[in-house]
Design an enzyme around this catalytic site. Structure first.
Site, PDB file in Angstrom:
ATOM      1  N   SER A  46      -8.520  57.288  -7.217  1.00  0.00           N
ATOM      2  CA  SER A  46      -7.884  56.042  -6.777  1.00  0.00           C
ATOM      3  C   SER A  46      -8.812  54.835  -6.788  1.00  0.00           C
ATOM      4  O   SER A  46      -8.349  53.703  -6.743  1.00  0.00           O
ATOM      5  CB  SER A  46      -7.255  56.206  -5.396  1.00  0.00           C
ATOM      6  N   LYS A  83     -11.189  53.075   0.047  1.00  0.00           N
ATOM      7  CA  LYS A  83     -10.358  51.992  -0.497  1.00  0.00           C
ATOM      8  C   LYS A  83     -11.095  50.667  -0.378  1.00  0.00           C
ATOM      9  O   LYS A  83     -12.089  50.538   0.310  1.00  0.00           O
ATOM     10  CB  LYS A  83      -9.021  51.876   0.250  1.00  0.00           C
TER      11      LYS A  83
END
Length: 187
Positions: A46, A83
């Site tokens: 991701s 993230k």
């Protein structure tokens, strides 16, 4: 000439110095590991191409969180995520035509330049209110996205994250050796 007693004393003094050096080094390592720099692993794609699966990171556990910092945090189910911080407390966040808007103003994302060269939309349009039910990011909350927007599970799916869930900000990749780098400036 040195007596056997003096030789023994000198041996103990040298041993004492080495023991003190090891204790000091161990204490510094424990303090660094516990309070300042903490290791973490990247799992999944991701954050590609910025970070790859199995990259080992050093996290800084203190200091302010800023836009575009890469953070490691845990969710209520104890899952750990890596993230990028996009929105800060009190801000509005929107994407229109693959462009980021913070408080209605366009904000460039240079870390996505290479990904945006590929055909297709990287980040689908959204407004913060449609995702979290509020116009602004709440106090002590952050809006995070993965760099690989098409596959990332992030704030678009689970909402904002609270400051208390953030374990630290990524400052360096230390493993694998071929990928060793400081993340300051690259992010």
């Amino acid at each position: 000439m040195t007596s056997p007693k003096q030789k023994l004393w000198r041996g103990w003094a040298i041993t004492g110095y080495w023991l003190l050096a090891f204790l000091l080094a161990g204490t510094v390592a424990i303090v660094l590991r516990s309070f300042i720099l903490v290791p973490a692993s990247v799992s999944g794609q991701s954050m590609a191409p910025t970070l790859e699966s199995a990259d080992q990171l050093l996290l800084r556990t203190s200091g302010p969180i800023k836009r575009f910092d890469v953070v490691v945090f845990t969710r209520a189910d104890q899952t750990t995520y890596v993230k990028r911080v996009i929105g800060l407390p009190g801000e509005t966040v929107a994407y229109r035509n693959d462009q980021l808007y913070i408080n209605g103003r366009h904000v460039d994302e240079p870390f996505l330049n290479q990904a945006k060269k590929k055909p297709g939309i990287l980040t689908s349009d959204f407004e913060l209110k449609t995702l979290i039910g509020e116009k602004q990011i709440p106090k002590d909350e952050y809006f995070v996205l993965g760099d690989n927007r098409q596959i990332s599970k992030d704030s678009r799916l689970f909402g904002t994250i609270h400051r208390d869930t953030i374990l630290g900000r990524a400052v360096a990749v230390y493993w694998p050796i071929k990928d060793i780098q400081s993340l300051k400036g690259r992010l």
